[in-house]
Motif scaffolding. Sequence first.
Motif, PDB file in Angstrom:
ATOM      1  N   GLN A  15      76.196  89.051  65.303  1.00  0.00           N
ATOM      2  CA  GLN A  15      75.305  90.128  64.935  1.00  0.00           C
ATOM      3  C   GLN A  15      73.888  89.615  64.937  1.00  0.00           C
ATOM      4  O   GLN A  15      73.637  88.451  64.700  1.00  0.00           O
ATOM      5  CB  GLN A  15      75.635  90.667  63.548  1.00  0.00           C
ATOM      6  CG  GLN A  15      77.026  91.253  63.468  1.00  0.00           C
ATOM      7  CD  GLN A  15      77.308  91.836  62.098  1.00  0.00           C
ATOM      8  OE1 GLN A  15      76.455  91.862  61.230  1.00  0.00           O
ATOM      9  NE2 GLN A  15      78.514  92.299  61.918  1.00  0.00           N
ATOM     10  N   VAL A  22      73.228 100.896  57.809  1.00  0.00           N
ATOM     11  CA  VAL A  22      72.900 101.807  58.894  1.00  0.00           C
ATOM     12  C   VAL A  22      71.749 102.700  58.454  1.00  0.00           C
ATOM     13  O   VAL A  22      71.764 103.269  57.367  1.00  0.00           O
ATOM     14  CB  VAL A  22      74.132 102.658  59.284  1.00  0.00           C
ATOM     15  CG1 VAL A  22      73.776 103.677  60.340  1.00  0.00           C
ATOM     16  CG2 VAL A  22      75.260 101.769  59.744  1.00  0.00           C
ATOM     17  N   ALA A  26      70.023 106.797  62.722  1.00  0.00           N
ATOM     18  CA  ALA A  26      70.240 105.737  63.708  1.00  0.00           C
ATOM     19  C   ALA A  26      71.261 106.188  64.753  1.00  0.00           C
ATOM     20  O   ALA A  26      72.124 107.016  64.482  1.00  0.00           O
ATOM     21  CB  ALA A  26      70.714 104.466  63.030  1.00  0.00           C
ATOM     22  N   THR A  28      74.191 104.849  67.406  1.00  0.00           N
ATOM     23  CA  THR A  28      75.074 103.731  67.725  1.00  0.00           C
ATOM     24  C   THR A  28      75.662 103.959  69.110  1.00  0.00           C
ATOM     25  O   THR A  28      76.208 105.027  69.383  1.00  0.00           O
ATOM     26  CB  THR A  28      76.204 103.598  66.681  1.00  0.00           C
ATOM     27  OG1 THR A  28      75.609 103.394  65.402  1.00  0.00           O
ATOM     28  CG2 THR A  28      77.112 102.421  67.011  1.00  0.00           C
ATOM     29  N   SER A  29      75.521 102.963  69.979  1.00  0.00           N
ATOM     30  CA  SER A  29      76.035 103.033  71.350  1.00  0.00           C
ATOM     31  C   SER A  29      76.899 101.820  71.606  1.00  0.00           C
ATOM     32  O   SER A  29      76.616 100.741  71.108  1.00  0.00           O
ATOM     33  CB  SER A  29      74.879 103.038  72.349  1.00  0.00           C
ATOM     34  OG  SER A  29      73.989 104.092  72.074  1.00  0.00           O
ATOM     35  N   THR A  30      77.946 101.999  72.397  1.00  0.00           N
ATOM     36  CA  THR A  30      78.824 100.891  72.746  1.00  0.00           C
ATOM     37  C   THR A  30      78.813 100.715  74.255  1.00  0.00           C
ATOM     38  O   THR A  30      78.898 101.693  75.012  1.00  0.00           O
ATOM     39  CB  THR A  30      80.261 101.146  72.250  1.00  0.00           C
ATOM     40  OG1 THR A  30      80.216 101.367  70.840  1.00  0.00           O
ATOM     41  CG2 THR A  30      81.163  99.952  72.538  1.00  0.00           C
ATOM     42  N   GLN A  59      76.286  93.968  67.801  1.00  0.00           N
ATOM     43  CA  GLN A  59      77.519  93.229  67.587  1.00  0.00           C
ATOM     44  C   GLN A  59      78.238  93.118  68.922  1.00  0.00           C
ATOM     45  O   GLN A  59      78.598  94.129  69.532  1.00  0.00           O
ATOM     46  CB  GLN A  59      78.432  93.922  66.568  1.00  0.00           C
ATOM     47  CG  GLN A  59      79.713  93.137  66.333  1.00  0.00           C
ATOM     48  CD  GLN A  59      80.617  93.781  65.311  1.00  0.00           C
ATOM     49  OE1 GLN A  59      80.580  94.980  65.118  1.00  0.00           O
ATOM     50  NE2 GLN A  59      81.422  92.991  64.661  1.00  0.00           N
ATOM     51  N   THR A  68      78.248  96.658  70.585  1.00  0.00           N
ATOM     52  CA  THR A  68      77.840  97.833  69.831  1.00  0.00           C
ATOM     53  C   THR A  68      76.395  97.639  69.388  1.00  0.00           C
ATOM     54  O   THR A  68      76.065  96.616  68.786  1.00  0.00           O
ATOM     55  CB  THR A  68      78.763  98.059  68.617  1.00  0.00           C
ATOM     56  OG1 THR A  68      80.110  98.165  69.086  1.00  0.00           O
ATOM     57  CG2 THR A  68      78.384  99.329  67.868  1.00  0.00           C
ATOM     58  N   VAL A  69      75.559  98.610  69.692  1.00  0.00           N
ATOM     59  CA  VAL A  69      74.125  98.520  69.422  1.00  0.00           C
ATOM     60  C   VAL A  69      73.709  99.691  68.535  1.00  0.00           C
ATOM     61  O   VAL A  69      74.029 100.840  68.837  1.00  0.00           O
ATOM     62  CB  VAL A  69      73.311  98.565  70.729  1.00  0.00           C
ATOM     63  CG1 VAL A  69      71.823  98.428  70.449  1.00  0.00           C
ATOM     64  CG2 VAL A  69      73.780  97.492  71.702  1.00  0.00           C
ATOM     65  N   THR A  70      72.996  99.382  67.461  1.00  0.00           N
ATOM     66  CA  THR A  70      72.414 100.405  66.604  1.00  0.00           C
ATOM     67  C   THR A  70      70.910 100.392  66.850  1.00  0.00           C
ATOM     68  O   THR A  70      70.283  99.334  66.837  1.00  0.00           O
ATOM     69  CB  THR A  70      72.720 100.124  65.120  1.00  0.00           C
ATOM     70  OG1 THR A  70      74.144 100.036  64.957  1.00  0.00           O
ATOM     71  CG2 THR A  70      72.179 101.228  64.228  1.00  0.00           C
ATOM     72  N   SER A  71      70.355 101.588  67.075  1.00  0.00           N
ATOM     73  CA  SER A  71      68.933 101.692  67.379  1.00  0.00           C
ATOM     74  C   SER A  71      68.353 102.957  66.752  1.00  0.00           C
ATOM     75  O   SER A  71      69.088 103.846  66.329  1.00  0.00           O
ATOM     76  CB  SER A  71      68.721 101.710  68.893  1.00  0.00           C
ATOM     77  OG  SER A  71      69.446 102.758  69.484  1.00  0.00           O
TER      78      SER A  71
END
Length: 95
Positions: A15, A22, A26, A28-30, A59, A68-71
């Motif tokens: 990470q 979170v 936000a 979240t995309s994988t 992550q 997995t991306v949080t933006s």
Amino acid sequence: MAENSSCCTPDGSCQTGGDAAVEVGAVTSTYKVTGMTCGHCEGAVSSEIGEIAGVSAVQAVAASGLVTVTSKAPLDEAAVRAAVDEAGYELVGQV
């Protein structure tokens, strides 16, 4: 480089991006990434993606090839592809 460098967790995932909380609103995309085989690979991919503006967490899991991306907002896939390429891996696409 991202404000917080990547680190691997005991389960082998990595990470970056600081606080795991979170953010409200936000996104979240994988993504599927090929070529990752170990924690070092996860860290390299996480670090490069973590440098994209607006990314708050990444992550990467080598065993599944999933990242997995949080933006703050949806990311431009070309920017994610460029970051993954810079790390030395290949972005298959969003899943």
